[in-house]
Design an enzyme around this catalytic site. Structure first.
Site, PDB file in Angstrom:
ATOM      1  N   CYS A 191     -19.079  25.154   1.813  1.00 62.36           N
ATOM      2  CA  CYS A 191     -19.462  25.515   0.565  1.00 62.36           C
ATOM      3  C   CYS A 191     -19.617  24.830  -0.318  1.00 62.36           C
ATOM      4  O   CYS A 191     -21.051  23.917  -0.335  1.00 62.36           O
ATOM      5  CB  CYS A 191     -18.391  26.771   0.406  1.00 62.36           C
ATOM      6  SG  CYS A 191     -19.356  28.195  -0.553  1.00 62.36           S
ATOM      7  N   HIS A 206     -16.866  29.758   5.117  1.00 62.55           N
ATOM      8  CA  HIS A 206     -15.661  29.185   5.032  1.00 62.55           C
ATOM      9  C   HIS A 206     -14.860  29.417   6.390  1.00 62.55           C
ATOM     10  O   HIS A 206     -13.995  30.170   6.567  1.00 62.55           O
ATOM     11  CB  HIS A 206     -14.721  29.760   3.964  1.00 62.55           C
ATOM     12  CG  HIS A 206     -15.314  29.481   2.638  1.00 62.55           C
ATOM     13  ND1 HIS A 206     -14.603  28.510   1.673  1.00 62.55           N
ATOM     14  CD2 HIS A 206     -16.186  30.030   1.784  1.00 62.55           C
ATOM     15  CE1 HIS A 206     -15.337  28.391   0.787  1.00 62.55           C
ATOM     16  NE2 HIS A 206     -16.196  29.224   0.770  1.00 62.55           N
ATOM     17  N   GLU A 263     -12.352  27.746   7.314  1.00 65.97           N
ATOM     18  CA  GLU A 263     -10.736  27.527   7.146  1.00 65.97           C
ATOM     19  C   GLU A 263     -10.301  28.826   6.729  1.00 65.97           C
ATOM     20  O   GLU A 263      -8.991  29.113   6.999  1.00 65.97           O
ATOM     21  CB  GLU A 263     -10.709  26.626   6.143  1.00 65.97           C
ATOM     22  CG  GLU A 263     -10.986  26.898   4.646  1.00 65.97           C
ATOM     23  CD  GLU A 263     -12.206  27.150   4.195  1.00 65.97           C
ATOM     24  OE1 GLU A 263     -13.253  26.932   5.234  1.00 65.97           O
ATOM     25  OE2 GLU A 263     -12.335  27.190   2.916  1.00 65.97           O
TER      26      GLU A 263
HETATM   27  N1  GLN Z   1     -20.854  28.794  -5.840  1.00 64.57           N
HETATM   28  C1  GLN Z   1     -20.000  27.725  -5.783  1.00 64.57           C
HETATM   29  C2  GLN Z   1     -20.817  26.442  -6.193  1.00 64.57           C
HETATM   30  O1  GLN Z   1     -21.982  26.629  -6.405  1.00 64.57           O
HETATM   31  C3  GLN Z   1     -19.568  27.299  -4.166  1.00 64.57           C
HETATM   32  C4  GLN Z   1     -18.783  28.348  -3.786  1.00 64.57           C
HETATM   33  C5  GLN Z   1     -17.690  28.174  -2.689  1.00 64.57           C
HETATM   34  O2  GLN Z   1     -17.595  26.888  -2.564  1.00 64.57           O
HETATM   35  N2  GLN Z   1     -16.949  29.136  -2.284  1.00 64.57           N
HETATM   36  O3  GLN Z   1     -20.273  25.496  -6.559  1.00 64.57           O
END
Ligand code: GLN
Length: 181
Positions: A79, A166, A168
């Site tokens: 992410c 995610h 995890e």
């Molecule tokens: N929206 C976050 C970003 O742009 C990432 C989201 C996340 O890591 N769950 O940094």
């Protein structure tokens, strides 16, 4: 036992520590550059990528992270971690480390609902998206290892794996096991 570090400056690092224990690794909370070289693997967790960038800079971690990636040891970027690892970041534009030959758009799966759970195309791999980035471009040397509704959501390039979801936060440990188990 493999010692795998999780960048623990901000965001969702704690759940990665548990996932690494589940696959038989010794998890290490990483906050200083001098911790990085001793590791067998590294995780860049989710969170807020803009804050991550500022903290990596403030704590002088960037050279150690670059060297670790270049050393060919396994690195999982989830992410916000994927956003940091990408070559280019849009929506909004933001600097990144350029390790992984992909371009991402931030918060791009978030338009449906802020978070949602689904499964990978043709697989039972659970996908939990939390304001997740979308992979807008995948370079020729990057392998797509999971898709959702036809779009890439997990990629691999050499020692690097990037996931927009995610792994995890769901009980399935295949992603951590494949890299670090
Ligand atoms: N929206 C976050 C970003 O742009 C990432 C989201 C996340 O890591 N769950 O940094």
């Amino acid at each position: 036992m493999k010692r795998v570090g999780v960048l623990a400056l901000q965001g969702g690092w704690a759940a990665h520590l548990r996932a690494l224990s589940d696959v038989g690794c010794e998890p290490v909370e990483v906050r200083r550059a001098d911790q990085v070289d001793a590791l067998d693997g590294l995780v860049l967790p989710g969170g807020e990528s803009t804050t991550h960038l500022l903290l990596v800079e403030r704590f002088g971690l960037r050279p150690a992270l670059d060297a670790f990636v270049a050393s060919d040891r396994p690195v999982l970027c989830t992410c916000a971690g994927l956003i940091l690892a990408a070559k280019a970041v849009h929506h909004p534009d933001q600097p990144s480390f350029g390790w992984l030959d992909v371009d991402v758009a931030r918060n791009a799966w978030g338009r449906q609902v802020h978070s949602f759970e689904a499964h990978a195309d043709g697989d039972d791999l659970p996908l939990l998206f939390i304001r997740a980035p979308r992979l807008e471009r995948v370079g020729p040397d990057v392998e797509v290892t999971a898709r959702f509704e036809g779009e890439p959501v997990m990629v691999r390039q050499g020692n690097l794996v990037g996931a927009s979801f995610h792994p995890e936060l769901t009980p399935d440990r295949r992603v951590h096991r494949a890299l670090f188990g």
